[in-house]
Design a protein around this motif. Structure first.
Motif, PDB file in Angstrom:
ATOM      1  N   PHE A 117      -1.267  21.370 -16.571  1.00 38.33           N
ATOM      2  CA  PHE A 117      -0.945  19.978 -16.876  1.00 38.33           C
ATOM      3  C   PHE A 117      -1.259  19.069 -15.690  1.00 38.33           C
ATOM      4  CE2 PHE A 117       2.388  22.081 -19.682  1.00 38.33           C
ATOM      5  CZ  PHE A 117       1.620  21.951 -20.832  1.00 38.33           C
ATOM      6  N   ALA A 118      -0.945  19.520 -14.482  1.00 35.92           N
ATOM      7  CA  ALA A 118      -1.184  18.706 -13.291  1.00 35.92           C
ATOM      8  C   ALA A 118      -2.675  18.454 -13.100  1.00 35.92           C
ATOM      9  CB  ALA A 118      -0.599  19.401 -12.059  1.00 35.92           C
ATOM     10  N   ARG A 119      -3.499  19.481 -13.298  1.00 36.56           N
ATOM     11  CA  ARG A 119      -4.945  19.300 -13.166  1.00 36.56           C
ATOM     12  C   ARG A 119      -5.443  18.264 -14.164  1.00 36.56           C
ATOM     13  NH1 ARG A 119      -5.082  24.947 -13.373  1.00 36.56           N
ATOM     14  NH2 ARG A 119      -6.059  24.798 -15.430  1.00 36.56           N
ATOM     15  N   THR A 120      -5.015  18.358 -15.399  1.00 33.25           N
ATOM     16  CA  THR A 120      -5.475  17.445 -16.445  1.00 33.25           C
ATOM     17  C   THR A 120      -5.061  16.007 -16.139  1.00 33.25           C
ATOM     18  OG1 THR A 120      -5.333  19.209 -18.098  1.00 33.25           O
ATOM     19  CG2 THR A 120      -5.397  16.937 -18.911  1.00 33.25           C
ATOM     20  N   ILE A 121      -3.813  15.815 -15.739  1.00 31.35           N
ATOM     21  CA  ILE A 121      -3.312  14.469 -15.451  1.00 31.35           C
ATOM     22  C   ILE A 121      -4.053  13.866 -14.269  1.00 31.35           C
ATOM     23  CG2 ILE A 121      -1.287  13.170 -14.675  1.00 31.35           C
ATOM     24  CD1 ILE A 121       0.425  15.255 -16.220  1.00 31.35           C
ATOM     25  N   LEU A 122      -4.241  14.641 -13.199  1.00 32.73           N
ATOM     26  CA  LEU A 122      -4.900  14.115 -12.005  1.00 32.73           C
ATOM     27  C   LEU A 122      -6.378  13.845 -12.255  1.00 32.73           C
ATOM     28  CD1 LEU A 122      -3.222  16.255  -9.206  1.00 32.73           C
ATOM     29  CD2 LEU A 122      -2.920  13.818  -9.656  1.00 32.73           C
ATOM     30  N   ALA A 123      -7.029  14.693 -13.058  1.00 30.88           N
ATOM     31  CA  ALA A 123      -8.444  14.453 -13.374  1.00 30.88           C
ATOM     32  C   ALA A 123      -8.602  13.143 -14.135  1.00 30.88           C
ATOM     33  CB  ALA A 123      -9.003  15.617 -14.188  1.00 30.88           C
TER      34      ALA A 123
END
Length: 289
Positions: A68-74
Motif C-alpha cells: 500500500f505504501a509503495r502504491t500511495i507514494l508512487a
C-alpha cells in the motif's frame, strides 16, 4: 488518511529493520522516526512492527502495508511531477547486479521511464564486483549492487543473510570436497564462499562457473553442487541447505546504492532513480520469487 512522509519513514524502517539506520538515511532524529511510525500505526489501528531491544521485524499487517505504501507514494510522486511541470533530461548509466532479476526492479525501472520519458536510461546488468569497478572508473552514474563485507560506502537498501542453496534433497559427502557453483571473479558471493570455506578448513572444488544467474541456477537444479545466495532471493526449484549439511555460516550481505562521479547531466536523474528505488520498498520481502 496516510501521510506520505510517514509512509516514507515506514519504508525506510522496513528496508533497514533499524530505526537508527532509517533516521540516518532520512536525515531525521530517531525520535522523529519513532513518532512517524507511531502515528502511522495509530492511523491504521494495527501494529506494523514487532520490536524489542535487539531486533525490529515487520508484522503481518506491516508486510501488507509495504504494498500500500509503495502504491500511495508512487501516485504522490506522479502527481507532484505532473503539476510542477519538472522534466528530467539527459543520459543515465545505471548498473544493477543479477540478483535483482527476481525482485521488483524491472517494475521500478518501467515506472521511472514512464514518469521521466526524456531520460535516456542505459542499463548494465553485471556482477556486483564488476559494477563497483565500472563505477570507480566513471563508466556508470548509479549502481544497485551487493557491498563487500567490511565496506561502509553506499546507501544500504536492505540487508539479508547469505546461505548455501541447492536442489531439494541434495546430500553432500562430508569426506569429499564441496562441489561449488560460482560466479566468476570478481563476484562478491564467490569471494565470500571461498573465504568462509578456507577459514573453516573445508575442502572444495569448482563444479560450475557461469557469469549468468540462469546458468548457475540450471546447474544447481541439476544437482551439480551448491551455491552461495541471498536467503530472501532463493530462485524457484532450489532450497537452502539444512544445518546438517555441515557447511559454515556465510554471514550477512548488504545491498546498496552507490553514486558515481556526479556528472552534472546525470545527477538529477540519478537522484530521482535512487529515490524511486528507496521508496519502492524493493527488498526480498517484496520479491516476485
Amino acid at each position: 488518511m496516510y501521510e506520505p512522509q510517514q509512509l516514507r519513514t515506514f519504508l525506510a524502517v522496513a528496508q533497514t529493520l533499524s530505526f537508527t539506520q532509517a533516521a540516518r538515511r532520512l536525515g531525521l532524529r530517531q525520535s522523529t522516526v519513532s513518532q512517524h511510525v507511531r502515528r502511522l500505526e495509530e492511523a491504521t489501528g494495527r501494529p506494523l512492527f514487532s520490536r524489542d531491544t535487539h531486533s525490529v521485524r515487520l508484522t503481518e499487517d506491516g508486510e501488507a502495508m509495504l504494498g500500500f505504501a509503495r502504491t500511495i507514494l508512487a501516485a504522490h510522486e506522479r502527481a507532484a511531477a505532473y503539476f510542477t511541470g519538472t522534466r528530467l533530461r539527459g543520459r543515465l548509466r545505471f548498473g544493477a547486479s543479477e540478483d535483482f532479476v527476481l525482485t521488483r526492479l524491472p517494475e521500478v525501472l518501467e515506472s521511472f521511464r514512464r514518469d521521466h520519458p526524456e531520460v535516456d536510461l542505459e542499463l548494465t546488468v553485471e556482477l556486483s564486483g564488476t559494477l563497483h569497478r565500472r563505477l570507480e572508473a566513471g563508466r556508470l552514474d548509479l549502481v544497485l549492487a551487493k557491498r563487500r563485507p567490511g565496506d561502509t560506502h553506499g546507501e544500504r537498501v536492505w540487508q539479508d543473510a547469505l546461505c548455501w542453496i541447492g536442489a531439494p534433497g541434495l546430500r553432500l559427502d562430508p569426506d569429499r570436497p564441496v562441489p561449488l557453483i560460482l560466479f566468476p571473479p570478481p563476484g562478491i558471493t564467490r569471494a565470500r564462499a571461498l573465504e568462509v570455506l578456507e577459514e573453516h578448513g573445508r575442502a572444495w572444488r569448482i563444479a560450475c562457473t557461469s557469469g549468468s544467474l540462469s546458468g548457475l541456477v540450471a546447474a544447481a537444479r541439476a544437482g551439480l553442487g551448491v551455491m552461495a545466495h541471498t536467503r530472501g532471493l532463493v530462485p524457484p526449484g532450489l532450497a537452502p541447505l539444512p544445518a546438517r549439511s555441515g557447511l559454515p555460516e556465510l554471514g550477512p550481505v548488504d545491498f546498496v546504492l552507490l553514486h558515481g562521479g556526479r556528472r552534472p547531466s546525470a545527477q538529477e536523474a540519478a537522484d530521482a532513480l535512487a529515490a524511486a528505488i528507496l521508496a519502492s520498498g524493493l527488498s526480498p520481502r517484496t520479491s516476485a520469487a
